[in-house]
Design a protein around this motif. Structure first.
Motif, PDB file in Angstrom:
ATOM      1  N   UNK A 192      36.802  67.507  -7.962  1.00 21.36           N
ATOM      2  CA  UNK A 192      37.236  66.300  -8.660  1.00 21.36           C
ATOM      3  C   UNK A 192      38.559  66.508  -9.398  1.00 21.36           C
ATOM      4  N   UNK A 193      38.669  67.579 -10.183  1.00 23.95           N
ATOM      5  CA  UNK A 193      39.847  67.711 -11.050  1.00 23.95           C
ATOM      6  C   UNK A 193      41.037  68.353 -10.353  1.00 23.95           C
ATOM      7  N   UNK A 194      40.796  69.258  -9.399  1.00 26.09           N
ATOM      8  CA  UNK A 194      41.904  69.991  -8.783  1.00 26.09           C
ATOM      9  C   UNK A 194      42.309  69.462  -7.415  1.00 26.09           C
ATOM     10  N   UNK A 195      41.368  68.951  -6.653  1.00 22.51           N
ATOM     11  CA  UNK A 195      41.693  68.455  -5.312  1.00 22.51           C
ATOM     12  C   UNK A 195      41.918  66.950  -5.299  1.00 22.51           C
ATOM     13  N   UNK A 215      40.530  63.213  -9.730  1.00 16.35           N
ATOM     14  CA  UNK A 215      39.723  62.136 -10.301  1.00 16.35           C
ATOM     15  C   UNK A 215      39.091  62.643 -11.589  1.00 16.35           C
ATOM     16  N   UNK A 216      39.602  62.193 -12.710  1.00 11.75           N
ATOM     17  CA  UNK A 216      38.996  62.501 -13.997  1.00 11.75           C
ATOM     18  C   UNK A 216      39.468  61.475 -15.011  1.00 11.75           C
ATOM     19  N   UNK A 217      38.647  61.252 -16.018  1.00 14.40           N
ATOM     20  CA  UNK A 217      38.893  60.194 -16.993  1.00 14.40           C
ATOM     21  C   UNK A 217      39.710  60.764 -18.151  1.00 14.40           C
ATOM     22  N   UNK A 218      41.017  60.635 -18.067  1.00 19.41           N
ATOM     23  CA  UNK A 218      41.904  61.199 -19.085  1.00 19.41           C
ATOM     24  C   UNK A 218      41.656  60.585 -20.461  1.00 19.41           C
ATOM     25  N   UNK A 219      41.410  59.291 -20.484  1.00 19.48           N
ATOM     26  CA  UNK A 219      41.224  58.617 -21.768  1.00 19.48           C
ATOM     27  C   UNK A 219      39.973  59.134 -22.471  1.00 19.48           C
TER      28      UNK A 219
END
Length: 840
Positions: free
Chosen positions: A242-245, A248-252
């Motif tokens: 999710x985070x490296x490829x 997709x991650x919820x920055x807020x």
């Protein structure tokens, strides 16, 4: 608005007690006899739905094998299979005998008395009773192989709650790891069964692992047969994808509601300014205290040089940390194909709809309709805490935390409490049920037999009582346990290897058991006091007092009272009345009422500790203290429960609450160092390496065993018709188990059976690497991993006093050694992943 339930001459409302959930039921009463039960259609906990255990409950009260009178042991020998040679005695003789022991021990050292119970519905009362007596030895034994110590503490850290549940009202993609939530176990199956069915009808996708249970996995869209004890690797593989490829991650969410932006030094500790964790202010390009920066200006990602020290944000540390968990590497650990690992991660990430919102009751909220939910099967392993963190972080990465569609901290925000901001700006629960993991307690030399002082972030250390009893000199315990008061909980069946529990109980000179039946633990008692069934007693706390545990409803707050529907049968008495009488005879009733005042009562309803009160009077004062002068016991006798709707901010509380959730567990480092100092002083072999700030997959002992001989993993699973070992004596439920194709059998994969020339129905042995073994009938099924042997429940009972249950099924816990090596030394969870060999 109040929902009420008024009794009639024929139908009386009360609360079921066949499991821990406490569903509302109506009891049909004819000529003073219970003729049947049904779900209470007006009770919001289950709205008339009832499970098979509830329907079978009348068999409990009329079971001819109940303890009917006080009993005294006449055989001084104790042990498995030893006849106690009971003799009936009067209540006065029984109570006076017990009181004499209690008086003597309290005068010498009250810690020499231990309490044994696993009754969640009276646990807080037992704790009050123990506090009044003066002992710290509370053994919540009997649930060690059923409960989830790692899950509960991680839920506290990330959700400010004892329990986490998926939001079935809005979730569109649900991964369930090692749980049958919404089908047959965990919270309120009648309630969440309907929710699960509704979610499936509207199209929610369901992915499950690792056992193809008939109740849940068989109804899923996809089953992921995973090697036991490897769920952490799978979760970390998903996080990496999710985070490296996929990015997709919820920055807020991560920036505003976690410690992801906190700056971390190379030694793993926070960089601090004025004693506070620092973040990087992008507007001024400098570090500032976390609470002194506009959240829109805080850096979530990156590496920064601060005072010549290279620092990274906590999120950056996590992102780098998980890079080694590639799908290909995770496949080698879990046996799940790498393409499947990546596909599920992508489906989950897309389903989370990061950045979307939804309007509920006029309030705009983040909308994250994806959730990973896990429980005992996934985290019942050696490295339980790290596994639980890894699994929960899958939700955190996409922001599916306490918002619509995601994972919800159950009852974390209530009518009289809400989550708080604690040290370092971190989230802490607003109400206490068990000890919180953060801030951690000081580690110190143990002076309780549960060795709780060596587990400073655990919520419980029940099974350690056995080790404390067997190795008290090793742990330098300064006194011996001389008596035990046991109520509700079969430690012999539910703790671990029964031979070890037997040896521990034999060391206790005097045991009192308040019990319905002479079960395997009660067989060790010197005095047995006959308890009542839930049909015959008044219980003010059938769901616990607003503690964030049960009832775990999505839409309503409910408080109900368990009311007696018939008079106690035979010569039995309710447990709470027995405890009051014992306190009076042993001379500490005044202390008990003083503690009761402090914990349960408010002015003007506090009692005079110098006087005596009936149980009904104490319950009446508690109800008025909680709900007001007009809602005492008489009010509940007329209506049975009170309910009102939850507010949006009480269900989806994250946007309305301060306090950041952990995704980086900095406090673990210092805690581990403190534990290590104590351990070194005690000269114990005790691994503290799991006190690390970021999770990893680590192999259980079973993964390190020579595969050439002990080449299968034995696992345990729950069945819907039973709750721990307490329902096995019920003839109807046991008959259902006997007709089941799995409940009383040993399940293994056809490929494993073929290799051993085992056929369906063969009698086989399952032997652990430690030499413990059990025997049962084989059931071949492709619904288990090819490397797995699956054994259900807490079966295999042997007590003469429970003839219906005796000899039915297989005793899985015989395979589970109670040792430090098979214990997660952070959460104190037992490792239930046992390497075995199987043969005819």
């Amino acid at each position: 608005m109040l929902n009420t339930s008024t009794p009639t001459d024929d139908w009386v409302p009360t609360v079921c007690r066949m499991c821990f959930n406490g569903c509302g039921i109506l009891v049909h009463r004819a000529d003073g006899v219970i003729a049947g039960v049904q779900g209470n259609p007006s009770n919001p906990i289950n709205y008339g739905r009832i499970c098979i255990k509830g329907l079978a409950s009348p068999m409990l009260i009329y079971d001819p094998n109940r303890v009917k009178k006080p009993l005294k042991r006449t055989n001084s020998e104790k042990g498995i299979g030893v006849d106690p040679k009971w003799k009936e005695i009067s209540w006065d003789e029984a109570l006076d005998t017990i009181a004499e022991h209690l008086r003597r021990i309290r005068k010498e050292n009250p810690n020499k008395l231990a309490f044994l119970s696993i009754d969640h519905q009276t646990a807080h009362i037992m704790a009050v009773y123990a506090a009044a007596y003066g002992t710290k030895n509370l053994w919540f034994g009997g649930g060690a192989v059923q409960c989830g110590a790692g899950h509960h503490q991680v839920s506290h850290l990330l959700h400010a709650s004892f329990l986490t549940i998926p939001d079935l009202n809005y979730c569109n993609y649900l991964i369930m790891a090692g749980s049958q939530f919404g089908f047959g176990s965990y919270c309120i199956p009648p309630y969440y069964g309907e929710k699960m069915a509704a979610a499936r009808r509207r199209g929610m996708k369901l992915v499950v692992d690792p056992f193809l249970s008939a109740s849940s996995a068989a109804k899923a869209d996809e089953w992921l047969p995973i090697r036991p004890g490897t769920d952490a690797a799978l979760a970390l593989g998903w996080i990496n994808t999710l985070v490296n490829d996929l990015k997709i991650y919820d920055k807020e969410y991560l920036r505003c509601y976690t410690n992801g932006p906190y700056l971390v030094k190379p030694d793993g500790y926070y960089f601090r300014l004025n004693g506070k964790p620092a973040v990087w202010d992008t507007s001024t390009d400098e570090p500032r205290p976390y609470d002194d920066v506009d959240h829109t200006k805080i850096a979530l990602e990156g590496n920064f040089k601060v005072d010549e020290v290279n620092c990274s944000t906590a999120f950056e540390c996590l992102r780098e940390h998980v890079k080694k968990y590639t799908p290909k590497y995770v496949e080698q650990i879990t046996t799940i194909p790498a393409p499947t690992i990546r596909r599920i991660a992508e489906e989950f990430g897309r389903a989370a709809m990061v950045g979307s919102t939804i309007v509920i009751d006029g309030k705009t909220l983040p909308y994250r309709p994806a959730c990973l939910f896990y429980f005992k099967g996934a985290q019942g392993h050696k490295h339980s805490m790290l596994t639980s963190i890894a699994l929960e972080l899958v939700n955190a990465i996409v922001g599916a935390m306490d918002v619509p569609g995601g994972a919800l901290g159950c009852n974390a925000y209530g009518p009289f409490w809400r989550p708080k901001e604690g040290p370092d700006g971190m989230l802490i629960p607003g109400i206490r049920m068990v000890p919180f993991p953060f801030p951690p307690r000081p580690a110190r030399t143990p002076d309780s037999y549960t060795l709780f002082e060596l587990f400073p972030i655990a919520c419980d250390s029940s099974q350690m009582f056995v080790l404390g009893m067997l190795e008290s000199e090793r742990f330098r315990l300064p006194y011996k346990i001389e008596a035990m008061l046991h109520y509700f909980g079969n430690a012999m069946i539910n703790t671990g290897n029964p031979k070890q529990v037997e040896a521990a109980l034999k060391k206790i000179p005097f045991i009192t058991s308040i019990s319905l039946f002479i079960d395997e633990t009660t067989e060790f008692a010197d005095i047995v006091l006959p308890d009542t069934t839930f049909f015959e007693r008044l219980d003010p706390f059938p769901n616990l007092p607003f503690d964030g545990f049960i009832p775990a409803l999505l839409d309503q707050w409910v408080w109900q009272m368990r009311l007696p529907v018939v008079e106690p049968m035979y010569d039995t008495k309710p447990c709470m009345e027995i405890l009051l009488e014992l306190a009076d005879r042993a001379g500490y009733l005044k202390d008990l009422l003083t503690v009761w005042n402090a914990v349960f009562l408010k002015e003007p309803y506090k009692v005079d500790p110098s006087k005596k009160y009936t149980w009904e009077e104490l319950v009446d004062r508690w109800a008025k203290s909680r709900f007001g002068a007009d809602k005492g016991l008489d009010w509940f006798k007329e209506r049975q429960f009170i309910a009102w709707s939850k507010k949006v901010e009480e269900v989806y509380w994250r946007p309305f609450t301060k306090g950041r959730s952990h995704i980086y567990f900095e406090f673990f480092k210092k805690t581990g160092e403190d534990v290590k100092k104590v351990i070194e002083e005690l000269c114990l072999e005790w691994d503290t390496s799991d006190y690390q700030p970021l999770p990893d997959w680590k192999p259980c002992l079973s993964h390190q065993v020579d595969n050439s001989v002990y080449d299968l993993y034995a696992i345990n699973y729950k069945v819907v018709e039973h709750s721990t070992a307490g329902t096995l004596e019920n003839p109807l439920l046991t008959e259902i188990s006997q007709h089941s194709d799995r409940s009383l059998l040993i399940v293994l994969h056809p490929s494993a059976a073929k290799k051993r020339r085992i056929r369906d129905g063969d009698i086989i042995w399952v032997e652990s690497v430690d030499g413990n073994k059990v025997r049962g009938k084989a059931k071949l099924s492709e619904g288990v991993h090819p490397e797995v042997v699956a054994i259900a429940g807490s079966h295999g009972k042997w007590a003469q006093g429970e003839p219906v249950a005796k000899g039915k099924g297989v005793q899985f816990n015989t395979l589970v050694p109670i040792t430090l090596q098979y214990t997660d030394l952070v959460s104190c969870n037992e490792d239930l992943c046992i390497k075995v060999r199987v043969y005819r």
